[in-house]
Design a protein around this motif. Structure first.
Motif, mmCIF file in Angstrom:
data_model
loop_
_atom_site.group_PDB
_atom_site.id
_atom_site.type_symbol
_atom_site.label_atom_id
_atom_site.label_comp_id
_atom_site.label_asym_id
_atom_site.label_seq_id
_atom_site.Cartn_x
_atom_site.Cartn_y
_atom_site.Cartn_z
ATOM 1 N N ARG A 69 -1.704 12.843 -4.404
ATOM 2 C CA ARG A 69 -2.421 12.376 -3.213
ATOM 3 C C ARG A 69 -3.926 12.246 -3.458
ATOM 4 N NH1 ARG A 69 -5.376 11.348 0.388
ATOM 5 N NH2 ARG A 69 -5.228 11.786 2.610
ATOM 6 N N ILE A 70 -4.478 13.104 -4.314
ATOM 7 C CA ILE A 70 -5.923 13.134 -4.513
ATOM 8 C C ILE A 70 -6.283 12.346 -5.764
ATOM 9 C CG2 ILE A 70 -7.965 14.597 -4.715
ATOM 10 C CD1 ILE A 70 -6.357 14.866 -2.071
ATOM 11 N N VAL A 71 -6.689 11.107 -5.574
ATOM 12 C CA VAL A 71 -7.090 10.224 -6.672
ATOM 13 C C VAL A 71 -8.360 9.491 -6.263
ATOM 14 C CG1 VAL A 71 -4.713 9.883 -7.488
ATOM 15 C CG2 VAL A 71 -5.673 8.302 -5.792
ATOM 16 N N GLU A 72 -9.053 8.936 -7.237
ATOM 17 C CA GLU A 72 -10.218 8.122 -6.901
ATOM 18 C C GLU A 72 -9.772 6.779 -6.330
ATOM 19 O OE1 GLU A 72 -14.127 5.906 -8.820
ATOM 20 O OE2 GLU A 72 -12.720 6.966 -10.127
ATOM 21 N N ILE A 73 -10.368 6.393 -5.228
ATOM 22 C CA ILE A 73 -10.165 5.054 -4.664
ATOM 23 C C ILE A 73 -11.396 4.239 -5.037
ATOM 24 C CG2 ILE A 73 -9.735 3.716 -2.591
ATOM 25 C CD1 ILE A 73 -7.547 5.788 -3.259
ATOM 26 N N PRO A 74 -11.260 3.259 -5.918
ATOM 27 C CA PRO A 74 -12.443 2.517 -6.364
ATOM 28 C C PRO A 74 -13.101 1.740 -5.233
ATOM 29 C CG PRO A 74 -10.418 1.492 -7.147
ATOM 30 C CD PRO A 74 -10.022 2.795 -6.544
ATOM 31 N N ALA A 75 -14.386 1.532 -5.361
ATOM 32 C CA ALA A 75 -15.121 0.772 -4.356
ATOM 33 C C ALA A 75 -14.618 -0.668 -4.335
ATOM 34 C CB ALA A 75 -16.609 0.796 -4.682
ATOM 35 N N PRO A 76 -14.515 -1.277 -3.164
ATOM 36 C CA PRO A 76 -14.042 -2.663 -3.092
ATOM 37 C C PRO A 76 -15.054 -3.629 -3.693
ATOM 38 C CG PRO A 76 -14.792 -1.921 -0.940
ATOM 39 C CD PRO A 76 -14.813 -0.717 -1.826
ATOM 40 N N GLU A 77 -14.549 -4.658 -4.324
ATOM 41 C CA GLU A 77 -15.428 -5.628 -4.971
ATOM 42 C C GLU A 77 -16.188 -6.476 -3.961
ATOM 43 O OE1 GLU A 77 -13.077 -7.948 -7.599
ATOM 44 O OE2 GLU A 77 -12.571 -6.261 -8.930
ATOM 45 N N ASP A 78 -15.589 -6.723 -2.813
ATOM 46 C CA ASP A 78 -16.196 -7.637 -1.846
ATOM 47 C C ASP A 78 -16.684 -6.929 -0.591
ATOM 48 O OD1 ASP A 78 -15.533 -9.805 -3.523
ATOM 49 O OD2 ASP A 78 -13.487 -9.799 -2.734
ATOM 50 N N GLY A 79 -16.969 -5.630 -0.686
ATOM 51 C CA GLY A 79 -17.435 -4.903 0.493
ATOM 52 C C GLY A 79 -16.291 -4.558 1.428
ATOM 53 N N GLY A 80 -16.606 -3.964 2.553
ATOM 54 C CA GLY A 80 -15.589 -3.599 3.527
ATOM 55 C C GLY A 80 -15.014 -2.218 3.233
ATOM 56 N N VAL A 81 -13.974 -1.885 3.968
ATOM 57 C CA VAL A 81 -13.345 -0.566 3.848
ATOM 58 C C VAL A 81 -12.106 -0.677 2.971
ATOM 59 C CG1 VAL A 81 -12.238 1.313 5.121
ATOM 60 C CG2 VAL A 81 -14.214 0.126 6.109
ATOM 61 N N GLN A 82 -12.034 0.160 1.975
ATOM 62 C CA GLN A 82 -10.875 0.157 1.088
ATOM 63 C C GLN A 82 -9.682 0.819 1.781
ATOM 64 O OE1 GLN A 82 -9.423 -1.406 -1.261
ATOM 65 N NE2 GLN A 82 -10.566 -0.715 -3.050
ATOM 66 N N ASP A 83 -8.519 0.217 1.665
ATOM 67 C CA ASP A 83 -7.315 0.792 2.268
ATOM 68 C C ASP A 83 -6.727 1.821 1.311
ATOM 69 O OD1 ASP A 83 -5.001 1.448 3.563
ATOM 70 O OD2 ASP A 83 -4.098 -0.545 3.503
ATOM 71 N N TRP A 84 -7.033 3.106 1.535
ATOM 72 C CA TRP A 84 -6.577 4.160 0.628
ATOM 73 C C TRP A 84 -5.069 4.365 0.700
ATOM 74 C CZ3 TRP A 84 -4.044 8.137 2.972
ATOM 75 C CH2 TRP A 84 -4.278 8.324 4.343
ATOM 76 N N ARG A 85 -4.416 3.801 1.732
ATOM 77 C CA ARG A 85 -2.966 3.949 1.855
ATOM 78 C C ARG A 85 -2.191 2.962 0.997
ATOM 79 N NH1 ARG A 85 -3.215 3.285 8.209
ATOM 80 N NH2 ARG A 85 -4.556 1.646 7.384
ATOM 81 N N ASP A 86 -2.897 1.997 0.403
ATOM 82 C CA ASP A 86 -2.230 0.995 -0.426
ATOM 83 C C ASP A 86 -1.490 1.685 -1.570
ATOM 84 O OD1 ASP A 86 -1.631 -1.054 -2.315
ATOM 85 O OD2 ASP A 86 -3.214 -2.298 -1.453
ATOM 86 N N PRO A 87 -0.200 1.405 -1.751
ATOM 87 C CA PRO A 87 0.566 2.061 -2.838
ATOM 88 C C PRO A 87 -0.028 1.882 -4.221
ATOM 89 C CG PRO A 87 2.036 0.907 -1.327
ATOM 90 C CD PRO A 87 0.622 0.521 -0.941
ATOM 91 N N LYS A 88 -0.848 0.844 -4.413
ATOM 92 C CA LYS A 88 -1.397 0.625 -5.752
ATOM 93 C C LYS A 88 -2.354 1.734 -6.171
ATOM 94 C CE LYS A 88 -5.241 -2.387 -4.325
ATOM 95 N NZ LYS A 88 -5.727 -3.765 -4.333
#
Length: 219
Positions: free
Chosen positions: A188-207
């Motif tokens: 569950r605890i992983v780095e969520i990279p910053a989005p390339e185009d701004g906005g809020v990253q969806d941390w729930r994305d399975p990827k």
């Protein structure tokens, strides 16, 4: 699949085949045909079957025959599973508690028992506090908690409860470590990279789960 290889019926020695018959039905291979009556994959059994002496030891004490109120026992084991963050142990003992006649209000309140005014009896609250001392404070049980426990339970009941809570705490930890049953989930605890185009990253994305997360976060 769990992290270690489960034992198929073809590989199983006679004593393990007998356990499979009792738990999954006569002649069934629980690796090829997973699933239990409660909806779990059943790989707790097929995983530990690779260490049959350990499996035998875990089955040696018939916990349902333990000399402690079964409803009190299940309240304790639900809390042990929740405190150790095991979806498998918590979920299974919610079902066991229901079979023993524990009220739905109590089952629902176990995760937040300290705030559940009027839900639990004094002995249940003492047991829940005792479980928290063992599971969340590594056995550091306050004298007042133990005194409250002794107001309601005999020494034998306390000893049996202590054993069972720690046994299922071990089940919870090993289930998560080996990724068995409902605890077979990505980190569950992983780095969520910053989005390339701004906005809020969806941390729930399975990827962002498991190995894919590490690869995506690498520069």
């Amino acid at each position: 699949m769990p992290r270690t290889r489960p034992v198929s019926r073809d590989e199983a020695p006679p004593e393990i085949a007998d356990i499979y018959d009792a738990w999954f039905g006569p002649g069934r291979d629980p690796v090829a045909e997973p699933g239990t009556a409660t909806g779990t994959p059943g790989d707790w059994w097929t995983t530990w079957a690779r260490a049959p002496d350990v499996l035998r030891a875990m089955r040696a004490y018939p916990y349902r025959e333990a000399p402690v109120d079964p409803r009190l026992r299940e309240v304790a084991l639900m809390r042990a599973g929740y405190a150790r963050a095991s979806q498998f142990v918590f979920s299974q003992h919610c079902k066991a508690a229901r079979r023993e006649g524990v009220d739905e209000a109590k089952i629902a309140a176990v995760p937040c028992w300290t705030l559940a005014d009027g839900v639990f009896s004094p002995v249940e609250r003492a047991v829940l506090a005792y479980v928290d001392g063992m599971m969340l404070e590594a056995g550091r049980v306050h004298d007042r908690v133990f005194a409250a426990l002794r107001d309601h339970l005999s020494d034998e009941e306390i000893l049996v409860l202590t054993y069972l809570v720690n046994l299922y705490g071990m089940h919870a930890i090993s289930s998560k470590a080996l990724r068995m049953e409902y605890d077979n989930v990505p980190e569950r605890i992983v780095e969520i990279p910053a989005p390339e185009d701004g906005g809020v990253q969806d941390w729930r994305d399975p990827k962002w789960s498991g190995p894919a997360a590490s690869a995506a976060a690498s520069p």
